[in-house]
Design a protein around this motif. Structure first.
Motif, PDB file in Angstrom:
ATOM      1  N   GLY A   4       0.732  -1.347  -0.112  1.00  0.00           N
ATOM      2  CA  GLY A   4       0.127  -0.029   0.179  1.00  0.00           C
ATOM      3  C   GLY A   4       0.797   1.102  -0.079  1.00  0.00           C
ATOM      4  O   GLY A   4       1.840   1.307   0.191  1.00  0.00           O
ATOM      5  N   ILE A   5       0.213   2.293  -0.109  1.00  0.00           N
ATOM      6  CA  ILE A   5       0.859   3.574  -0.157  1.00  0.00           C
ATOM      7  C   ILE A   5      -0.014   4.710   0.400  1.00  0.00           C
ATOM      8  O   ILE A   5      -1.021   4.765   0.491  1.00  0.00           O
ATOM      9  CB  ILE A   5       1.291   3.942  -1.651  1.00  0.00           C
ATOM     10  CG1 ILE A   5       2.303   5.238  -1.737  1.00  0.00           C
ATOM     11  CG2 ILE A   5      -0.005   4.137  -2.466  1.00  0.00           C
ATOM     12  CD1 ILE A   5       2.889   5.500  -3.373  1.00  0.00           C
ATOM     13  N   LEU A   6       0.808   5.518   1.264  1.00  0.00           N
ATOM     14  CA  LEU A   6      -0.025   6.640   2.092  1.00  0.00           C
ATOM     15  C   LEU A   6       0.896   7.872   1.990  1.00  0.00           C
ATOM     16  O   LEU A   6       1.723   7.946   2.436  1.00  0.00           O
ATOM     17  CB  LEU A   6      -0.457   6.276   3.383  1.00  0.00           C
ATOM     18  CG  LEU A   6      -1.282   7.226   4.061  1.00  0.00           C
ATOM     19  CD1 LEU A   6      -2.756   6.983   3.229  1.00  0.00           C
ATOM     20  CD2 LEU A   6      -1.450   6.838   5.504  1.00  0.00           C
ATOM     21  N   ARG A   7       0.838   8.706   0.838  1.00  0.00           N
ATOM     22  CA  ARG A   7       2.029   9.598   0.637  1.00  0.00           C
ATOM     23  C   ARG A   7       1.177  11.040   0.293  1.00  0.00           C
ATOM     24  O   ARG A   7      -0.084  11.071  -0.164  1.00  0.00           O
ATOM     25  CB  ARG A   7       3.025   9.342  -0.717  1.00  0.00           C
ATOM     26  CG  ARG A   7       3.322   7.917  -0.348  1.00  0.00           C
ATOM     27  CD  ARG A   7       4.456   7.862   0.314  1.00  0.00           C
ATOM     28  NE  ARG A   7       5.627   8.657   0.098  1.00  0.00           N
ATOM     29  CZ  ARG A   7       6.566   8.742   0.828  1.00  0.00           C
ATOM     30  NH1 ARG A   7       6.893   7.988   1.881  1.00  0.00           N
ATOM     31  NH2 ARG A   7       7.635   9.401   0.429  1.00  0.00           N
ATOM     32  N   GLU A   8       1.666  12.244   0.785  1.00  0.00           N
ATOM     33  CA  GLU A   8       1.390  13.353   0.302  1.00  0.00           C
ATOM     34  C   GLU A   8       2.426  14.038  -0.710  1.00  0.00           C
ATOM     35  O   GLU A   8       3.542  13.834  -0.417  1.00  0.00           O
ATOM     36  CB  GLU A   8       1.328  14.508   1.512  1.00  0.00           C
ATOM     37  CG  GLU A   8       2.607  14.811   2.161  1.00  0.00           C
ATOM     38  CD  GLU A   8       2.390  15.790   3.127  1.00  0.00           C
ATOM     39  OE1 GLU A   8       1.684  16.667   2.727  1.00  0.00           O
ATOM     40  OE2 GLU A   8       3.075  15.664   4.476  1.00  0.00           O
ATOM     41  N   VAL A   9       1.869  14.750  -1.476  1.00  0.00           N
ATOM     42  CA  VAL A   9       2.554  15.263  -2.648  1.00  0.00           C
ATOM     43  C   VAL A   9       3.320  16.802  -2.093  1.00  0.00           C
ATOM     44  O   VAL A   9       2.506  17.472  -1.327  1.00  0.00           O
ATOM     45  CB  VAL A   9       1.897  15.858  -3.898  1.00  0.00           C
ATOM     46  CG1 VAL A   9       2.704  16.511  -4.821  1.00  0.00           C
ATOM     47  CG2 VAL A   9       1.344  14.557  -4.695  1.00  0.00           C
ATOM     48  N   SER A  10       4.609  16.941  -1.809  1.00  0.00           N
ATOM     49  CA  SER A  10       5.328  18.094  -1.383  1.00  0.00           C
ATOM     50  C   SER A  10       5.644  19.030  -2.682  1.00  0.00           C
ATOM     51  O   SER A  10       5.682  20.217  -2.440  1.00  0.00           O
ATOM     52  CB  SER A  10       6.616  17.517  -0.730  1.00  0.00           C
ATOM     53  OG  SER A  10       7.484  16.796  -1.459  1.00  0.00           O
ATOM     54  N   SER A  11       5.916  18.624  -3.766  1.00  0.00           N
ATOM     55  CA  SER A  11       6.251  19.328  -4.909  1.00  0.00           C
ATOM     56  C   SER A  11       6.018  18.694  -6.361  1.00  0.00           C
ATOM     57  O   SER A  11       6.086  17.382  -6.232  1.00  0.00           O
ATOM     58  CB  SER A  11       7.717  19.856  -4.734  1.00  0.00           C
ATOM     59  OG  SER A  11       8.665  18.864  -4.811  1.00  0.00           O
TER      60      SER A  11
END
Length: 260
Positions: A4-11
């Motif tokens: 799974g993946i749980l990420r926030e876009v930083s740039s």
């Protein structure tokens, strides 16, 4: 991605083809929502066992999911030479257990409001530890079995795009030795035990645990001084999205101390 993946876009790059991300939290992704999961772990198809350990058919009237037979399992070898047996600590017998998981998570206004993780385990053991060692043995933890599970989805949080909760269980069965003065002996312990360990958040973090057991202890043959501590049982860890999560363990302890 398997776990799974749980990420926030930083740039985002100027050509908008490359996204840089950071590890995100459920609070960032989910505004409001709750999830409840309850399940029983069953043996996976992939497992590793120490020499002398193998899966077995249960001998108990009670139904257990995991059953191990121990046949002359070397827990400690003073000189490291398997051909010399006079300096070894040996275990034989059986370990059977079942383990259940409860996971409840509630998020409100992008804040974690409640989390409940509980591990309920029933275990039955009949183990004999024998020693030919005279003197002092070193402290050692021995993993006698390791079960390799596949990640699974415990449920989804409501969101514009539903957020899956991906869990990867890791389960090992350990025997721990903490001996000081060891002399030739043979001791057998038969035990039935129930444990409930948990991690709870409702504004503050707390742990909870309950343990009950009954056992039959067969008097050992002892000479001179002896102090020997032995732990045995499963240890379960939950990885959330492949990173550290809550864990629970059951290690029934036998402590034997004798003098004169």
């Amino acid at each position: 991605i398997p776990n799974g993946i749980l990420r926030e876009v930083s740039s985002v790059s100027s050509d908008k083809k490359t996204f840089h991300t950071l590890q995100a939290t459920l609070e960032q992704i989910v505004q409001d929502g709750s999830l409840s999961y309850s399940g029983r772990l069953l043996p996976p198809s992939s497992a590793k066992f120490m020499e002398g350990v193998q899966p077995s058919y249960q001998k108990s009237e009670k139904s257990f999911d995991f059953n191990l037979a121990l046949t002359n399992v070397v827990l400690y070898d003073h000189d490291g030479n398997p051909n010399t047996t006079y300096d070894q600590i040996i275990a034989k017998g059986s370990i059977s257990f079942s383990t259940n998981i409860i996971l409840n998570v509630k998020v409100k206004n992008h804040n974690l409001e409640e989390l409940i993780f509980k591990n309920l385990t029933d275990i039955e053991t009949d183990v004999t530890v024998g020693s030919n060692v005279l003197g002092i043995a070193s402290i050692k933890q021995v993993k006698i079995a390791e079960y390799n599970f596949q990640p699974f989805i415990a449920g989804y949080f409501p969101a514009p795009v539903p957020v899956p909760i991906v869990i990867l269980p890791k389960l090992g069965v350990y025997v721990e030795l903490d001996p000081t003065n060891v002399n030739p002996l043979s001791v057998r312990v038969e035990q039935n035990a129930n444990s409930e360990v948990g991690l709870i958040y409702n504004g503050v973090w707390n742990t909870t645990s309950n343990f009950s057991n009954n056992f039959v202890f067969t008097n050992p043959i002892i000479s001179n001084n002896l102090e020997l501590k032995v732990h045995a049982g499963p240890n379960l860890e939950f990885l959330l999205y492949g990173i550290a999560g809550p864990f629970g363990g059951l290690r029934g302890r036998l402590r034997l101390k004798y003098q004169n």
